[in-house]
Design a protein around this motif. Structure first.
Motif: not given
Length: 615
Positions: A468-477, A519-528, A533-542
């Motif tokens: 899976p592709v890991t994102v720390t938080h769904p609202e991180m900008v 976007d990266l998943i779609r540009l690679s020819g896959y469906e997110p 899968d996209i999973t959320f790992s939680g915000m890292r230190e700092g």
């Protein structure tokens, strides 16, 4: 031998075409009452006509290399050559016969000309049609491609797909915004409509790949197209920018996968070359961290301005060697010095400055990985604070003209050790500027796409592994900029330096990290979340959700460049700053909490990420 045999056959056929067409033309001559041809001219004259026609035709064929052309690719240029040769072979003998005997048949000449064209062009175009149709039908399992852009570039790509049997892809048609081309055909392929039809066509035609073949349009237009195409399930590819192909940058002459950079859609930066050259040309320029992502790009972009000497300073020998070899190959006349040194080694730096006397310094050496520096705060301070202090004081001591610090938006109201150390580095050079002949400035910007340790390479690696592709938080900008774009603005900002400024680069609109992963998943020819899968790992230190570009005390003012701004901080007490830095040096070997306490005292806006509201 095979080529020689083929050449002989082609020449023999073309000569035979002249003789056959002449005989047919004579047979088609209207008869007189006694049954004889209207133009007899005598056997000798007729044979002379035939011999002269074949000689002229043979000369014309050889001159235009008709026997060297590949019939499979017969097109307009070959047709023009055939018409020219046929005209010479028919008209010149006709003129000679008229001059010699005063008798010549106009209809004979016309029939002869038409016969030559038909017998020469016919087999060639029949062979091409056979090759085109056979190659398409031979591999029905080929991938199906939709080409965006029915201009010369798109047509060339479609033609190559039709004629190259080794390609595992075939074109199903075109998309073009020109309404004149809609519902028309190009190379026998339909132009389905404008960009609004892309999603529908991709589904109904079972498109596997979409190729954007518009190398001359702006990046803004490419971005808009990519945003339309990424709604499909097809993989996206793009023809390189023509300027990059001409200049030799990027994947020259080859299509490439569409990248996240294409989604940013920012047009090329307007650069004031005269002002840049004014402070770099014929100067000794030192770049610290020259082997890193930003440092190496600084080398590439400064080299064309013909500095007197370019000093590449870095701690890692492999990365310095790599950029050195690249620069020596691209700029063979440039004087380059490679220096393996650690910015924490004050004695070594003083030796470098004493020997080379750099006039312009770009300080890009830094520890930048936020979670790693949270776990190793002493190392962040050694490199980012004391390393900067060493280089800056040497620049002051040896009378450098300008010193440009590469900073980060993480230095603004920092929640990390890394961001806090970069803020202290900014504060130090600004305090030093007040009493120095050197112009000290900092340039602050956000994340750069594709830099080592950044999110894009990590996402790409996860996609290659199947997720899976890991994102720390769904609202991180985050703010994003390409490496060449950021460096170009850094160099430009250096030309505006008067001393003490923090230059802030316009990073465009902030981007959600989650949207970036999609976007990266779609540009690679896959469906997110279907293929990967996209999973959320939680915000890292700092880490914090939103990065900022200005501290509370900084006011923003403009420069001559529409994407570079100046933030001016409040007054800094040099004596107090030096005292706090000495205190910081004493706690380096102590517990991380004690180190953070000193950082917080020096930068009151520093707060731990865990104390920041997530929302």
């Amino acid at each position: 031998m095979r080529v020689a045999y083929r050449t002989k056959v082609i020449i023999a056929w073309d000569l035979a075409a002249i003789g056959i067409s002449l005989a047919a033309a004579y047979a088609l001559e209207p008869s007189k009452a006694d049954g004889a041809a209207a133009w007899t001219g005598g056997a000798a004259l007729w044979l002379t006509y035939a011999a002269l026609s074949m000689a002229i035709g043979f000369w014309s064929f050889i001159r235009q290399r008709m026997h060297r052309r590949i019939w499979q690719y017969t097109g307009i240029s070959e047709m023009i050559c055939i018409l020219q040769s046929a005209a010479l072979a028919a008209i010149l003998p006709f003129a000679a016969a008229w001059i010699v005997s005063g008798e010549a048949g106009v209809l004979l000449m016309l029939h002869h000309f038409i016969g030559i064209v038909a017998l020469m062009a016919g087999p060639r175009f029949v062979w091409r049609a056979f090759c085109d149709n056979y190659s398409v039908k031979k591999q029905p399992s080929k991938k199906r491609a939709l080409i965006v852009g029915a201009g010369s570039c798109g047509t060339l790509i479609a033609k190559e797909m039709q004629q190259n049997d080794s390609m595992n892809i075939t074109a199903v048609g075109f998309i073009d915004d020109d309404p004149y081309k809609h519902r028309m055909q190009q190379l026998g392929l339909p132009v389905f409509g404008g960009r609004g039809e892309i999603a529908c066509v991709a589904e109904t035609q079972r498109v596997d790949e979409i190729i954007i073949a518009m190398p001359s349009v702006s990046k803004t237009q490419i971005s808009a197209l990519v945003n339309v195409c990424k709604t499909t399930k097809a993989k996206l590819r793009i023809v390189p920018d023509l300027q990059n192909m001409i200049d030799g940058r990027g994947p020259t002459g080859r299509m490439r996968d569409v990248s996240v950079e294409d989604l940013l859609g920012r047009d090329p930066i307007r650069t004031d070359l005269e002002h840049i050259a004014g402070y770099v040309e014929r100067k000794t320029v030192l770049i610290t961290g020259a082997g890193g992502s930003i440092g190496s790009e600084l080398c590439r972009q400064i080299a064309p301005f013909a500095p007197n000497k370019l000093l590449l300073l870095g701690h890692g020998e492999n990365s310095i060697y790599t950029i050195e070899m690249e620069l020596r190959a691209t700029f063979p006349d440039l004087a380059i010095e490679t220096i393996i040194a650690d910015v924490q080694d004050r004695i070594r730096l003083e030796g470098v400055f004493a020997r080379y006397r750099p006039q312009v310094v770009f300080h890009a050496a830094a520890h930048k990985h936020v979670p790693l520096m949270e776990r190793n705060p002493a190392e962040a301070i050694k490199n980012n604070v004391f390393g900067t202090k060493n280089v800056a004081e040497c620049a002051d001591q040896y009378k450098a003209e300008r010193f440009v610090l590469i900073s980060t938006d993480k230095a603004v109201n920092p929640t990390s050790v890394m961001g806090t150390t970069k803020r202290i580095a900014e504060m130090f050079i600004q305090s030093l500027d007040k009493h120095s002949e050197t112009k000290f400035v900092a340039v602050r910007f956000g994340n750069v796409l594709g830099s080592r340790g950044s999110v894009i390479p990590r996402f790409k690696d996860q996609i290659l592994r199947g997720g899976p592709v890991t994102v720390t938080h769904p609202e991180m900008v985050r703010y994003f900029m390409t490496i060449p774009e950021a460096v170009q603005l850094v160099i430009q900002a250096g030309s505006f330096a008067k001393g003490g400024e923090v230059f802030i680069l316009d990073m465009g609109k902030p981007v959600k990290i989650y949207d970036l992963a999609v976007d990266l998943i779609r540009l690679s020819g896959y469906e997110p979340n279907v293929d990967i899968d996209i999973t959320f790992s939680g915000m890292r230190e700092g880490e914090k959700l939103y990065e900022e570009l200005l501290t509370n005390e900084e006011g923003l003012s403009s420069t001559k460049h529409d994407r570079i701004f100046i933030g001016r901080p409040g007054q800094l007490n040099r004596t107090e700053l030096d005292f706090e830095i000495r205190k910081m040096e004493k706690v380096l070997g102590q517990h991380p909490d004690e180190i953070r306490a000193v950082l917080r005292h020096l930068v009151p806006s520093y707060r731990n990420a865990e104390s920041t509201a997530v929302g």
